[in-house]
Motif scaffolding. Structure first.
Motif, PDB file in Angstrom:
ATOM      1  N   GLU A  30       0.914  -1.187   0.029  1.00 22.20           N
ATOM      2  CA  GLU A  30       0.054  -0.038   0.009  1.00 22.20           C
ATOM      3  C   GLU A  30       0.907   1.366   0.009  1.00 22.20           C
ATOM      4  O   GLU A  30       0.620   2.134  -0.828  1.00 22.20           O
ATOM      5  CB  GLU A  30      -0.933  -0.008   1.073  1.00 22.20           C
ATOM      6  CG  GLU A  30      -1.892   1.160   1.154  1.00 22.20           C
ATOM      7  CD  GLU A  30      -2.664   1.168   2.336  1.00 22.20           C
ATOM      8  OE1 GLU A  30      -3.432   2.218   2.537  1.00 22.20           O
ATOM      9  OE2 GLU A  30      -2.622   0.040   3.245  1.00 22.20           O
ATOM     10  N   GLU A  32       3.852   1.587  -1.054  1.00 23.41           N
ATOM     11  CA  GLU A  32       4.658   1.535  -2.355  1.00 23.41           C
ATOM     12  C   GLU A  32       3.879   2.189  -3.364  1.00 23.41           C
ATOM     13  O   GLU A  32       4.233   2.894  -4.183  1.00 23.41           O
ATOM     14  CB  GLU A  32       5.105   0.284  -2.730  1.00 23.41           C
ATOM     15  CG  GLU A  32       6.178  -0.049  -2.004  1.00 23.41           C
ATOM     16  CD  GLU A  32       7.710   0.492  -2.029  1.00 23.41           C
ATOM     17  OE1 GLU A  32       7.980   0.722  -3.109  1.00 23.41           O
ATOM     18  OE2 GLU A  32       8.103   0.760  -0.953  1.00 23.41           O
ATOM     19  N   ALA A  33       2.384   1.838  -3.286  1.00 22.39           N
ATOM     20  CA  ALA A  33       1.683   2.402  -4.414  1.00 22.39           C
ATOM     21  C   ALA A  33       1.398   3.778  -4.030  1.00 22.39           C
ATOM     22  O   ALA A  33       1.298   4.598  -5.011  1.00 22.39           O
ATOM     23  CB  ALA A  33       0.259   1.383  -4.264  1.00 22.39           C
ATOM     24  N   LYS A  34       1.161   4.329  -2.895  1.00 23.53           N
ATOM     25  CA  LYS A  34       1.104   5.704  -2.550  1.00 23.53           C
ATOM     26  C   LYS A  34       2.303   6.560  -3.158  1.00 23.53           C
ATOM     27  O   LYS A  34       2.164   7.636  -3.839  1.00 23.53           O
ATOM     28  CB  LYS A  34       0.950   6.124  -1.271  1.00 23.53           C
ATOM     29  CG  LYS A  34      -0.433   5.365  -0.473  1.00 23.53           C
ATOM     30  CD  LYS A  34      -0.468   5.729   0.792  1.00 23.53           C
ATOM     31  CE  LYS A  34      -2.099   5.309   1.134  1.00 23.53           C
ATOM     32  NZ  LYS A  34      -2.321   5.500   2.669  1.00 23.53           N
ATOM     33  N   LYS A  36       4.509   5.850  -5.259  1.00 21.40           N
ATOM     34  CA  LYS A  36       4.384   5.774  -7.008  1.00 21.40           C
ATOM     35  C   LYS A  36       3.549   6.736  -7.405  1.00 21.40           C
ATOM     36  O   LYS A  36       3.855   7.509  -8.503  1.00 21.40           O
ATOM     37  CB  LYS A  36       4.070   4.087  -7.239  1.00 21.40           C
ATOM     38  CG  LYS A  36       4.181   4.195  -8.898  1.00 21.40           C
ATOM     39  CD  LYS A  36       3.797   2.596  -9.469  1.00 21.40           C
ATOM     40  CE  LYS A  36       3.960   2.649 -10.819  1.00 21.40           C
ATOM     41  NZ  LYS A  36       3.665   1.350 -11.400  1.00 21.40           N
ATOM     42  N   ALA A  37       2.281   6.729  -6.872  1.00 24.12           N
ATOM     43  CA  ALA A  37       1.157   7.722  -7.300  1.00 24.12           C
ATOM     44  C   ALA A  37       1.544   9.144  -7.350  1.00 24.12           C
ATOM     45  O   ALA A  37       1.519   9.988  -8.292  1.00 24.12           O
ATOM     46  CB  ALA A  37      -0.155   7.276  -6.689  1.00 24.12           C
ATOM     47  N   ALA A  38       2.274   9.400  -5.910  1.00 25.23           N
ATOM     48  CA  ALA A  38       2.931  10.649  -5.773  1.00 25.23           C
ATOM     49  C   ALA A  38       3.863  11.137  -6.818  1.00 25.23           C
ATOM     50  O   ALA A  38       3.735  12.145  -7.303  1.00 25.23           O
ATOM     51  CB  ALA A  38       3.246  10.797  -4.208  1.00 25.23           C
ATOM     52  N   GLU A  40       4.218   9.978  -9.772  1.00 24.90           N
ATOM     53  CA  GLU A  40       3.474  10.318 -11.096  1.00 24.90           C
ATOM     54  C   GLU A  40       2.923  11.474 -11.242  1.00 24.90           C
ATOM     55  O   GLU A  40       2.903  12.263 -12.216  1.00 24.90           O
ATOM     56  CB  GLU A  40       2.888   9.055 -11.326  1.00 24.90           C
ATOM     57  CG  GLU A  40       3.281   7.682 -11.517  1.00 24.90           C
ATOM     58  CD  GLU A  40       2.335   6.596 -11.536  1.00 24.90           C
ATOM     59  OE1 GLU A  40       1.240   6.775 -11.435  1.00 24.90           O
ATOM     60  OE2 GLU A  40       2.871   5.508 -12.263  1.00 24.90           O
ATOM     61  N   ALA A  41       2.230  11.949  -9.987  1.00 26.21           N
ATOM     62  CA  ALA A  41       1.553  13.450  -9.931  1.00 26.21           C
ATOM     63  C   ALA A  41       2.579  14.346 -10.064  1.00 26.21           C
ATOM     64  O   ALA A  41       2.312  15.277 -10.908  1.00 26.21           O
ATOM     65  CB  ALA A  41       0.805  13.350  -8.786  1.00 26.21           C
ATOM     66  N   ARG A  42       3.502  14.368  -9.356  1.00 31.48           N
ATOM     67  CA  ARG A  42       4.581  15.447  -9.634  1.00 31.48           C
ATOM     68  C   ARG A  42       5.180  15.439 -10.865  1.00 31.48           C
ATOM     69  O   ARG A  42       5.193  16.698 -11.509  1.00 31.48           O
ATOM     70  CB  ARG A  42       6.007  14.881  -8.480  1.00 31.48           C
ATOM     71  CG  ARG A  42       5.275  15.533  -7.216  1.00 31.48           C
ATOM     72  CD  ARG A  42       6.757  15.231  -6.332  1.00 31.48           C
ATOM     73  NE  ARG A  42       7.186  14.125  -6.443  1.00 31.48           N
ATOM     74  CZ  ARG A  42       7.284  13.186  -5.319  1.00 31.48           C
ATOM     75  NH1 ARG A  42       6.190  13.214  -4.454  1.00 31.48           N
ATOM     76  NH2 ARG A  42       7.898  12.028  -5.434  1.00 31.48           N
TER      77      ARG A  42
END
Length: 226
Positions: A30, A32-34, A36-38, A40-42
């Motif tokens: 969980e 790691e997923a957060k 990665k998402a952060a 990608e957003a940056r």
């Protein structure tokens, strides 16, 4: 690892096996997923900003705004004032976009008397109707604004005359436009601007013995409750 070493490892308790060797922490899917998402957003925000900056740099500059259709009227007023009154008669001139592109001329105080006569009497200008007169306290100076109309051509103009706050004084327009009479009395009463040449300059709203001028920025009433 030798066979002997392997046998020794098997003989050790489970908690002792691998002692002295680096232990790898368990992976939290969980978290790691957060992360990665952060990331990608940056990256997406950075890419969007870079694209916007590039498009702004490549965009053609905006076309210059076309001149006001009333610019020629303004220029003609200025031309006549400088020619027939004085080269020094005009302090500033502009088209007031916020007031329907009103031609606006700042006339120097010393030249206001002959300028008023010209604005009304000149056949081409013919500003025979004075619509309104108002006064303004800008704290650094005072200003009287005359709004006039040519009934024949329907043209309008605003003339501004500046004066110092101490000993504020502007030549009266009443001898030229009789309708200025009460307006100038009101300005005299509420702002304390003197109008030399006015036929009956006295207070119009406040009592004659009233202290001060209520529309001045530095006015302090004697009774704070009033």
């Amino acid at each position: 690892m030798s066979e002997e070493k392997k046998e020794e490892e098997k003989a050790l308790p489970d908690g002792a096996r691998g002692a002295g060797e680096a232990q790898t922490p368990p992976v939290d899917p969980e978290r790691e997923a957060k992360l990665k998402a952060a990331a990608e957003a940056r990256a997406a925000r950075a890419a969007a900003k870079e694209k916007a900056d590039k498009e702004a740099a490549e965009a053609a500059p905006p076309e210059p705004k076309p001149p006001s259709p009333k610019q020629p009227e303004l220029e003609r007023i200025v031309e006549l004032l400088k020619r027939d009154v004085s080269e020094e008669a005009v302090e500033d001139a502009y088209v007031n976009e916020l007031n329907g592109d009103m031609p606006t001329v700042v006339v120097r105080n010393a030249h206001w008397r002959p300028a008023a006569e010209l604005l009304k009497r000149h056949e081409e200008l013919s500003f025979r109707y004075l619509r309104n007169v108002s006064g303004v306290d800008y704290e650094t100076h005072m200003e009287v604004v005359y709004h006039m109309v040519s009934l024949g051509t329907k043209r309008e103009a605003a003339i501004k005359v500046k004066t110092e706050r101490e000993g504020a004084s502007v030549y009266s327009a009443t001898p030229v436009w009789a309708t200025a009479g009460w307006n100038e009395r009101e300005i005299f009463d509420l702002l304390g601007i003197d109008f030399p040449g006015h036929p009956d300059l006295r207070r119009i709203m406040m009592p004659d013995d009233w202290v001060g001028h209520p529309l001045r920025k530095d006015y302090e009433p004697l009774d704070s409750e009033v």
